[in-house]
Write a protein that holds these residues in place. Structure first.
Motif, mmCIF file in Angstrom:
data_model
loop_
_atom_site.group_PDB
_atom_site.id
_atom_site.type_symbol
_atom_site.label_atom_id
_atom_site.label_comp_id
_atom_site.label_asym_id
_atom_site.label_seq_id
_atom_site.Cartn_x
_atom_site.Cartn_y
_atom_site.Cartn_z
ATOM 1 N N ILE A 292 7.148 -14.405 -27.896
ATOM 2 C CA ILE A 292 8.258 -13.502 -28.224
ATOM 3 C C ILE A 292 7.847 -12.086 -27.846
ATOM 4 C CG2 ILE A 292 9.730 -12.567 -30.056
ATOM 5 C CD1 ILE A 292 9.251 -15.165 -31.599
ATOM 6 N N GLN A 293 8.632 -11.457 -27.014
ATOM 7 C CA GLN A 293 8.377 -10.078 -26.635
ATOM 8 C C GLN A 293 9.268 -9.162 -27.464
ATOM 9 O OE1 GLN A 293 7.916 -9.290 -22.445
ATOM 10 N NE2 GLN A 293 8.858 -7.258 -22.647
ATOM 11 N N LEU A 294 8.651 -8.183 -28.113
ATOM 12 C CA LEU A 294 9.390 -7.289 -29.002
ATOM 13 C C LEU A 294 10.381 -6.435 -28.217
ATOM 14 C CD1 LEU A 294 6.612 -6.023 -31.456
ATOM 15 C CD2 LEU A 294 8.053 -8.066 -31.582
ATOM 16 N N GLY A 295 11.519 -6.184 -28.861
ATOM 17 C CA GLY A 295 12.504 -5.281 -28.286
ATOM 18 C C GLY A 295 13.420 -5.887 -27.255
ATOM 19 N N THR A 296 13.293 -7.183 -26.961
ATOM 20 C CA THR A 296 14.158 -7.827 -25.974
ATOM 21 C C THR A 296 15.421 -8.361 -26.651
ATOM 22 O OG1 THR A 296 13.002 -9.925 -26.266
ATOM 23 C CG2 THR A 296 12.206 -8.465 -24.526
ATOM 24 N N CYS A 316 3.168 -15.926 -30.389
ATOM 25 C CA CYS A 316 2.691 -14.580 -30.079
ATOM 26 C C CYS A 316 3.855 -13.609 -30.171
ATOM 27 C CB CYS A 316 2.085 -14.547 -28.669
ATOM 28 S SG CYS A 316 1.693 -12.884 -28.079
ATOM 29 N N LEU A 317 3.646 -12.479 -30.852
ATOM 30 C CA LEU A 317 4.628 -11.395 -30.913
ATOM 31 C C LEU A 317 4.062 -10.236 -30.111
ATOM 32 C CD1 LEU A 317 5.563 -11.486 -34.718
ATOM 33 C CD2 LEU A 317 6.576 -12.769 -32.824
ATOM 34 N N ASN A 318 4.476 -10.113 -28.863
ATOM 35 C CA ASN A 318 3.826 -9.202 -27.934
ATOM 36 C C ASN A 318 4.654 -7.939 -27.717
ATOM 37 O OD1 ASN A 318 1.906 -8.294 -26.191
ATOM 38 N ND2 ASN A 318 2.341 -9.755 -24.558
#
Length: 379
Positions: A292-296, A316-318
């Motif tokens: 999971i990419q933050l802010g997407t 993963c919180l990237n």
């Protein structure tokens, strides 16, 4: 069961197996160690930095001002070093779901999270100065730090390397990462490194992977194609020491690479993993994983799936390059999710340690698991 289709009366002698809460009664054939059971110690290594600390941020900016590093700004931007308190919850997830871990090493740059108890049982804080050459400091590059993790005093031959944004989602055993004979199980990604030379605008793992590919091709005559998942990385101390003893130019250069660079290798992922595979000390394995990419735009949807019980072992919180206008909302959503997912303080946290010491079981994973089960009984 994994032992027998039938159990004759003659084989029903009582026996016991040591468990985290004492001995567990069973029959003798079930108490024997299996051929693939891990019987060796496994440690965990986390790397962490608080890039928002004013002194740290000023030091980073001062060195960036004198750097002519040709790499995309996202690889050295502020988001890369921002701490969202992920480490607190990452350690909670480890204690909750990975009770086999013997010892945790936290690698930092003269910093400690305010909530951490550095004297907690089973925890050792390692400073960059303890493992990196003095003339390589200060360093703001995870690749450089990874190139020297095997210098941690007391580290076991088999260990797991975690970024602080990687979490354990459900119970796992040491056999998830290693076979009983010591061979590592490697989390290769379905994504490819690509072909051609490293390029400043491609993701840093691609460039670092391509450079590692050249090392593997030069020493082993094999061509590397796949990236690695952003999961816990099983590591073999002997592999890292072997590569260091060969004075591999790319690896030595990475140790002195202050910021991420297109000349780096990825020591703890592509290079270690494929060297271990090429020398018969590792095999590819399947890892159930969510990134999971933050802010997407799809961040909340992915968080909701995990909160609803998505069947993955790790996530993963990237934070790669979250837009400034999205940071506050992303941070709030992430913290709410993590607090709900891992609500019980671990024994590595300072404030609740008086209670955990009274409860007192020494095994990693037990205090939090016991509290979780107690909470479930009272729901």
């Amino acid at each position: 069961n994994p032992v027998s289709e039938v159990l004759p009366a003659a084989a029903r002698q009582p026996a016991a197996v040591a468990g985290r809460r004492g001995s567990v009664p069973t029959f003798a054939p079930f108490a024997e160690p299996g051929i693939d059971e891990v019987r060796f110690p496994v440690d965990a290594v986390y790397t962490w930095v608080d890039g928002d600390d004013p002194a740290m941020a000023a030091k980073r900016r001062a060195h960036q001002a004198h750097s002519d590093n040709p790499i995309a700004p996202r690889e050295t931007g502020a988001s890369r070093y921002t701490s969202h308190d992920e480490l607190r919850y990452a350690l909670r997830s480890l204690e909750m779901y990975a009770g086999f871990v013997r010892h945790v090493y936290l690698v930092t740059d003269s910093q400690l999270p305010g909530w951490l108890d550095p004297g907690a049982a089973g925890l050792t804080v390692i400073d960059h100065r303890d493992i990196l050459p003095g003339d390589a400091l200060p360093v703001f590059n995870s690749h450089a730090i990874e190139s020297r993790l095997h210098h941690i005093p007391g580290l076991s031959e088999h260990y797991l390397y975690f970024n602080d944004d990687v979490f354990v989602n459900r119970p796992v055993r040491a056999e998830h990462f290693f076979h009983g004979n010591g061979i590592a199980r490697i989390p290769l990604s379905p994504l490819k490194l690509g072909v051609g030379a490293p390029h400043p605008l491609e993701p840093a793992p691609n460039s670092a992977g391509k450079n590692a590919r050249e090392v593997i091709r030069r020493f082993h005559g094999r061509y590397v194609t796949h990236k690695s998942l952003h999961t816990p990385h099983p590591q073999l101390l002997s592999v890292m020491r072997e590569m260091e003893s060969l004075a591999i130019e790319e690896l030595e250069r990475t140790s002195y690479s202050r910021f991420r660079s297109i000349t780096d290798v990825a020591p703890a992922s592509t290079l270690h993993h494929h060297w271990a595979i090429a020398t018969g000390r590792a095999v590819p394995a399947d890892y159930r994983f969510r990134y999971i990419q933050l802010g997407t735009p799809d961040m909340q949807r992915r968080l909701d799936r995990l909160a609803a019980g998505e069947e993955v072992d790790f996530f993963c919180l990237n934070d790669v390059e979250t837009a400034p206008e999205s940071r506050a909302a992303a941070r709030t959503a992430m913290r709410a999710f993590l607090e709900r997912k891992f609500p019980f303080p671990s024994r590595f946290e300072g404030a609740p340690r008086s209670l955990s010491r009274l409860i007192g079981p020494p095994a990693v994973g037990l205090p939090q698991q016991a509290r979780l089960e107690d909470a479930r009984r009272h729901e």
